[in-house]
Structure formats: structure tokens, C-alpha cells
Scaffold this motif. Sequence first.
Motif, PDB file in Angstrom:
ATOM      1  N   ALA A  82       0.917  -1.222  -0.078  1.00  0.00           N
ATOM      2  CA  ALA A  82      -0.101  -0.044  -0.006  1.00  0.00           C
ATOM      3  C   ALA A  82       0.773   1.487   0.065  1.00  0.00           C
ATOM      4  O   ALA A  82       0.590   2.065  -0.620  1.00  0.00           O
ATOM      5  CB  ALA A  82      -1.075  -0.196   1.031  1.00  0.00           C
ATOM      6  N   VAL A 122      -2.315  -6.434  -4.902  1.00  0.00           N
ATOM      7  CA  VAL A 122      -2.628  -4.804  -4.627  1.00  0.00           C
ATOM      8  C   VAL A 122      -3.243  -4.283  -6.052  1.00  0.00           C
ATOM      9  O   VAL A 122      -2.595  -4.849  -7.244  1.00  0.00           O
ATOM     10  CB  VAL A 122      -1.242  -3.943  -4.346  1.00  0.00           C
ATOM     11  CG1 VAL A 122      -0.313  -3.743  -5.191  1.00  0.00           C
ATOM     12  CG2 VAL A 122      -2.095  -2.798  -3.466  1.00  0.00           C
ATOM     13  N   GLU A 183      -6.473   5.342  -2.070  1.00  0.00           N
ATOM     14  CA  GLU A 183      -6.221   4.213  -1.313  1.00  0.00           C
ATOM     15  C   GLU A 183      -6.158   2.938  -2.116  1.00  0.00           C
ATOM     16  O   GLU A 183      -7.082   2.772  -3.118  1.00  0.00           O
ATOM     17  CB  GLU A 183      -7.596   4.237  -0.464  1.00  0.00           C
ATOM     18  CG  GLU A 183      -7.731   3.022   0.485  1.00  0.00           C
ATOM     19  CD  GLU A 183      -9.055   2.859   1.053  1.00  0.00           C
ATOM     20  OE1 GLU A 183      -9.380   1.827   2.106  1.00  0.00           O
ATOM     21  OE2 GLU A 183      -9.909   3.815   1.224  1.00  0.00           O
TER      22      GLU A 183
END
Length: 387
Positions: A82, A122, A183
Motif C-alpha cells: 500500500a 494490490v 487508497e
Amino acid sequence: MHPKVVSVTHQGRRRVNQDTVINSLIDSGIGPLHLVAVLDGMGGMRAGDRASQLASQIFLATMKSGLATGAPDETFLRKLLASAVEKAHRAVYQEGLDEPEKRGMGTTLVAALAKDGQFLVVNVGDSRAYLWDPEPGRLSRLTRDHSLREEAVRLGKLTDEEASRSPFAHALTRAVGSGAELEADVFPEPSGWHQLPPGGALLLCSDGLTGGLADGPLAEIVADCPDSATLGQFLLRAAYHGGSTDNISLIILADEDYHGPGKQPLPPPIEPDQPRPAPAAVPPTLPEVRSSIAPQPNRQLGTMLLILLLAAIAAVLLIHRFTNRASFAPPASTPPPVVTPANPDLPAIEVEIDTEQAPPTGEAAPLMPTPSPEGLPPAENPSTPAP
């Protein structure tokens, strides 16, 4: 376990390839980890190309730096993925602000970090990750698209078919370099690892692949190909001849025992400037395709954009409806004029007009003197000259 990696990228029907792929083996405190990724740039000829390249460089450098120290566990790796996406996002966003000709550039990003048959994914944007499990014969989508189309379908506002016909179907609600904050989604949620099954394969791809190859035919091809190298070329050609108009990029992480019967002939090679064919009919029976992720609450940005889109459509329909009504409605009666006196303390006087005795069209109406309020002294009557 030593998975085989196949990487394919092609400009497709575009003049410039704005996609970037990553295939890197990174040393860490727990041994080598395999990092693979696909990034699909957007924002003009040069800006999209630059966005995907810059994001890939920052993302890869951050991952290498983070893995160089200590013995990372699952929690650390999730945060590192992230964080690497966030740093790539800030770099692309800042360059877009600093250079006006690149303003608005961005890129999607889907990546997997794998070790010993386990991996994390991700994702930002509409590039996707799929997992093939040959035992049940199922192709599962591991990621969610951050697009208006998927937001509308997820909220039940539109069917998938209705959303696919929308001119805003491919509008993204999230992308690397787009907006001040970002995000990323890390899968599986909320914790744990995905497992590469025996004989299975992990596929990462840009929407140039899925734009020319629906999930059903995609699953059928993955189930049939004899090896991962053939699978890479088969998917590329099938998406191109299936009508994809975008760059086509994919990475396959396949188990050593991945194989299929190889009954389907390889599609013809890609020919430059070949016209886009008409969409082919979907075969009635195809291998099962499922999503392995649960529906999530709507994100704030996606909700806002979807509401704006639906409000705009509703406004256009209302304007169209009332315009049509107005063109057929009888002319409205003229409201009685109101004479407002100069003195604000006095009431307004309504002048009634008998419409039944109104002069015919084309004739001038007789002039009528302006009435004066009763009891008003001459000096205060606005229609009577002062002495």
C-alpha cells in the motif's frame, strides 16, 4: 515451487504503448520474492506513457527498499504494498501539477508479491487479477474494478449489460496520480494469503485484454492451453481479434504443472491497422467464472461520481420531457399586471383585463388611464403632477 512467468505487452490498435509491466525477483530477509505488475497509463499520448513508467519505477524502488531490511511478515508486506502504491501516486500527481502538459495523467496498477506458492495482490483502477484452479475448473477474479460501471452494478442501479452501453462505462473512480489522496486495495481481505493451486495460474492484465475478451471465453482459453507460453500468445491474439482497441498487457505466474488439452487452434497473428471486427457471440457453455471477493461498501468518490452521473441523466430527461410538453401546451393566459406605487407604504393595484372583450389579433388595445388610489393627496399621487 518455482512458477513459470510469462510477460506480454503489445500496443494493439494504438500508435503508442502506454502500458508498463514489472517482472522482478527481489531479495528479502525471508528469501527471494517475486514481484509482478501491470500498469495501464492514461492521459494523452506522452503523459499516459510517462505516468505508467514513473509509477512503475517508484513502486519497484519502494518495494526493493522496504524488503532490504528485516524479515517481513504478512502485515508488513501488506503495508509495504500500500505504501509503495501511495508513493508512486504522489510522484505521478506532483509531476502532473508541475508540468501543465501532463496535467491529469494517471495509471492503473495491479501487482502480486509471491513466495512459495503464496501471494498478495494490490490493485488501483480497472486492471485485473485472475486465478485459475484446474481442480474445479474455475477462473476467479481476485480484484474489484474502480470504475463507474462496476460501482453502478454493485449498487444495483444498472445491470452489467446496461452499464456496458454507457459512454461512461470505463470512467475510473480511482487511479494512480489522480486526485490528492489514494487508497489501494490489498487482497485477500482482510488478511491471509492467496494460494497458487497445483496446475493453476495467476493472471494479471490491463483492460486492453478484457476489453476484447469477456470472462467466459477467457476462462475457456486458460483451461485449454498446453503451457503458459502458449497461453500468453493465445490471450494476446484472442483479445486483439476480439475487438480490443487498447494496448494489451498481461503477466502469467503459472504452476509447473499447468497444462491443458490444447484443442483450440492459436488465433492468427496480429496485423497492424487491422480493422476492429464485430463482437462475436459468446459460446453457450463455458468454464465457470467467479469473483472471490465480497461486495464492499461504496467508496465516497465512486458514490459521488455515480450520483453526479445519474443526476445529469435525470436532468437531461426532465428537460427533454418538459420541452416536449411546452411545444404542445396551449398558450398560458396573461396574468393581470401589477402597478406598483412609488410609495412603498401603499398597496399594489391590480388591473383586471376582460379577455373576452380583448381586441382581435393585430388591433391595438385602447389606452387606459392609470387609476389613482382613492383619498391620495395630489402631491403624493405618482400619476398626478405636483403643483
